[in-house]
Design a protein around this motif. Sequence first.
Motif, PDB file in Angstrom:
ATOM      1  N   ARG A   1       0.837  -1.199   0.000  1.00 49.07           N
ATOM      2  CA  ARG A   1       0.000   0.000   0.000  1.00 49.07           C
ATOM      3  C   ARG A   1       0.876   1.256   0.000  1.00 49.07           C
ATOM      4  NH1 ARG A   1      -2.325  -0.399   4.735  1.00 49.07           N
ATOM      5  NH2 ARG A   1      -3.604  -2.136   4.046  1.00 49.07           N
ATOM      6  N   ALA A   2       1.921   1.262   0.815  1.00 49.06           N
ATOM      7  CA  ALA A   2       2.836   2.411   0.869  1.00 49.06           C
ATOM      8  C   ALA A   2       3.539   2.603  -0.473  1.00 49.06           C
ATOM      9  CB  ALA A   2       3.859   2.217   1.979  1.00 49.06           C
TER      10      ALA A   2
ATOM     11  N   ALA B   1       3.237   5.915  -2.780  1.00 47.33           N
ATOM     12  CA  ALA B   1       4.440   6.631  -3.222  1.00 47.33           C
ATOM     13  C   ALA B   1       4.459   6.774  -4.739  1.00 47.33           C
ATOM     14  CB  ALA B   1       5.695   5.916  -2.735  1.00 47.33           C
ATOM     15  N   ALA B   2       4.053   5.743  -5.448  1.00 46.82           N
ATOM     16  CA  ALA B   2       4.022   5.798  -6.914  1.00 46.82           C
ATOM     17  C   ALA B   2       3.009   6.837  -7.395  1.00 46.82           C
ATOM     18  CB  ALA B   2       3.688   4.426  -7.489  1.00 46.82           C
ATOM     19  N   ARG B   3       1.836   6.892  -6.767  1.00 48.91           N
ATOM     20  CA  ARG B   3       0.825   7.908  -7.146  1.00 48.91           C
ATOM     21  C   ARG B   3       1.340   9.312  -6.878  1.00 48.91           C
ATOM     22  NH1 ARG B   3      -2.804   4.157  -4.971  1.00 48.91           N
ATOM     23  NH2 ARG B   3      -2.880   5.269  -2.991  1.00 48.91           N
ATOM     24  N   LEU B   4       1.961   9.506  -5.716  1.00 49.54           N
ATOM     25  CA  LEU B   4       2.514  10.826  -5.391  1.00 49.54           C
ATOM     26  C   LEU B   4       3.623  11.204  -6.373  1.00 49.54           C
ATOM     27  CD1 LEU B   4       2.642  10.529  -1.514  1.00 49.54           C
ATOM     28  CD2 LEU B   4       1.236  12.139  -2.814  1.00 49.54           C
TER      29      LEU B   4
ATOM     30  N   LEU C   1       1.963  18.540  -1.642  1.00 47.10           N
ATOM     31  CA  LEU C   1       1.209  17.296  -1.525  1.00 47.10           C
ATOM     32  C   LEU C   1       1.391  16.794  -0.102  1.00 47.10           C
ATOM     33  CD1 LEU C   1       2.607  15.547  -4.723  1.00 47.10           C
ATOM     34  CD2 LEU C   1       0.314  16.474  -4.477  1.00 47.10           C
ATOM     35  N   VAL C   2       0.472  15.979   0.361  1.00 48.10           N
ATOM     36  CA  VAL C   2       0.630  15.395   1.696  1.00 48.10           C
ATOM     37  C   VAL C   2       0.687  13.882   1.562  1.00 48.10           C
ATOM     38  CG1 VAL C   2      -0.380  15.117   3.987  1.00 48.10           C
ATOM     39  CG2 VAL C   2      -0.516  17.329   2.827  1.00 48.10           C
ATOM     40  N   ALA C   3       1.734  13.315   2.112  1.00 49.65           N
ATOM     41  CA  ALA C   3       1.915  11.864   2.171  1.00 49.65           C
ATOM     42  C   ALA C   3       1.502  11.392   3.564  1.00 49.65           C
ATOM     43  CB  ALA C   3       3.373  11.503   1.902  1.00 49.65           C
ATOM     44  N   PRO C   4       1.083  10.145   3.683  1.00 50.10           N
ATOM     45  CA  PRO C   4       0.637   9.663   4.997  1.00 50.10           C
ATOM     46  C   PRO C   4       1.745   9.566   6.040  1.00 50.10           C
ATOM     47  CG  PRO C   4       0.600   7.882   3.388  1.00 50.10           C
ATOM     48  CD  PRO C   4       0.910   9.149   2.644  1.00 50.10           C
TER      49      PRO C   4
ATOM     50  N   ALA D   1       8.421   8.754  -2.503  1.00 52.20           N
ATOM     51  CA  ALA D   1       7.802   9.423  -3.654  1.00 52.20           C
ATOM     52  C   ALA D   1       8.771  10.418  -4.291  1.00 52.20           C
ATOM     53  CB  ALA D   1       6.522  10.130  -3.230  1.00 52.20           C
ATOM     54  N   ALA D   2       9.466  11.178  -3.467  1.00 49.22           N
ATOM     55  CA  ALA D   2      10.439  12.150  -3.979  1.00 49.22           C
ATOM     56  C   ALA D   2      11.561  11.437  -4.729  1.00 49.22           C
ATOM     57  CB  ALA D   2      11.002  12.983  -2.834  1.00 49.22           C
ATOM     58  N   ARG D   3      12.020  10.324  -4.185  1.00 46.61           N
ATOM     59  CA  ARG D   3      13.074   9.553  -4.843  1.00 46.61           C
ATOM     60  C   ARG D   3      12.593   9.006  -6.183  1.00 46.61           C
ATOM     61  NH1 ARG D   3      14.235   6.368  -0.889  1.00 46.61           N
ATOM     62  NH2 ARG D   3      12.899   4.672  -1.540  1.00 46.61           N
ATOM     63  N   LYS D   4      11.368   8.468  -6.225  1.00 46.39           N
ATOM     64  CA  LYS D   4      10.808   7.934  -7.466  1.00 46.39           C
ATOM     65  C   LYS D   4      10.658   9.033  -8.521  1.00 46.39           C
ATOM     66  CE  LYS D   4       8.025   4.040  -5.876  1.00 46.39           C
ATOM     67  NZ  LYS D   4       8.496   3.071  -6.839  1.00 46.39           N
ATOM     68  N   ALA D   5      10.285  10.236  -8.075  1.00 41.99           N
ATOM     69  CA  ALA D   5      10.105  11.348  -9.006  1.00 41.99           C
ATOM     70  C   ALA D   5      11.441  11.962  -9.421  1.00 41.99           C
ATOM     71  CB  ALA D   5       9.213  12.417  -8.379  1.00 41.99           C
ATOM     72  N   GLY D   6      12.493  11.645  -8.687  1.00 38.91           N
ATOM     73  CA  GLY D   6      13.824  12.146  -9.025  1.00 38.91           C
ATOM     74  C   GLY D   6      14.041  13.613  -8.687  1.00 38.91           C
ATOM     75  N   ILE D   7      13.335  14.108  -7.669  1.00 45.27           N
ATOM     76  CA  ILE D   7      13.534  15.513  -7.298  1.00 45.27           C
ATOM     77  C   ILE D   7      14.619  15.636  -6.238  1.00 45.27           C
ATOM     78  CG2 ILE D   7      11.167  16.142  -7.876  1.00 45.27           C
ATOM     79  CD1 ILE D   7      10.604  16.339  -4.852  1.00 45.27           C
ATOM     80  N   THR D   8      15.233  16.793  -6.211  1.00 41.92           N
ATOM     81  CA  THR D   8      16.222  17.111  -5.187  1.00 41.92           C
ATOM     82  C   THR D   8      15.482  17.560  -3.940  1.00 41.92           C
ATOM     83  OG1 THR D   8      17.811  17.812  -6.847  1.00 41.92           O
ATOM     84  CG2 THR D   8      18.166  18.611  -4.605  1.00 41.92           C
ATOM     85  N   LEU D   9      15.797  16.967  -2.804  1.00 43.92           N
ATOM     86  CA  LEU D   9      15.195  17.374  -1.543  1.00 43.92           C
ATOM     87  C   LEU D   9      16.162  18.254  -0.759  1.00 43.92           C
ATOM     88  CD1 LEU D   9      13.417  14.159  -0.233  1.00 43.92           C
ATOM     89  CD2 LEU D   9      12.374  16.217  -1.179  1.00 43.92           C
ATOM     90  N   HIS D  10      15.635  19.327  -0.195  1.00 45.44           N
ATOM     91  CA  HIS D  10      16.410  20.240   0.640  1.00 45.44           C
ATOM     92  C   HIS D  10      16.057  19.981   2.103  1.00 45.44           C
ATOM     93  CE1 HIS D  10      17.829  22.844  -2.683  1.00 45.44           C
ATOM     94  NE2 HIS D  10      16.745  22.351  -3.274  1.00 45.44           N
ATOM     95  N   ASP D  11      16.997  20.234   2.984  1.00 43.80           N
ATOM     96  CA  ASP D  11      16.765  20.030   4.413  1.00 43.80           C
ATOM     97  C   ASP D  11      15.799  21.043   4.996  1.00 43.80           C
ATOM     98  OD1 ASP D  11      18.450  17.826   4.513  1.00 43.80           O
ATOM     99  OD2 ASP D  11      20.213  19.059   4.933  1.00 43.80           O
TER     100      ASP D  11
END
Length: 118
Positions: A17-18, A22-25, A66-69, A77-87
């Motif tokens: 389910r998770a 994540a794939a939908r997000l 977006l809000v993830a559970p 989700a961020a990793r799958k989308a390939g975005i850079t995450l900032h702290d």
Amino acid sequence: MAENQQADKTAAKAEARAERTAARLAKRIDRFAKSHGGRAQGQLAYLGQTGTRIVLVAEDGTWGDLVAPDHTTARRAARKAGITLHDSFDGDLAAKVRTGPYEWSRMAGIQVGGPSNT
């Protein structure tokens, strides 16, 4: 033994389910990025029991969220989308955000004594 098998099945269902969440997000993140210049960057903000907010800033300065559970699903989700995450949401990331009349009217409506936004 049966209890362990049941616990394993329950854990496997929760993981599946998770992964679907994540794939939908990630698809929504991709659509957002593609419609605003092709790439996006983000920052994760813990919301408590509500989940984790994924704040996105696109190439053209448009922002959204977006809000993830939970935090793990948001990071996945961020990793799958390939975005850079900032702290944090400051410095370079915050400087990229472009606000328009809607945001300014919303911010003004929040101020004590400011105009109502209804």
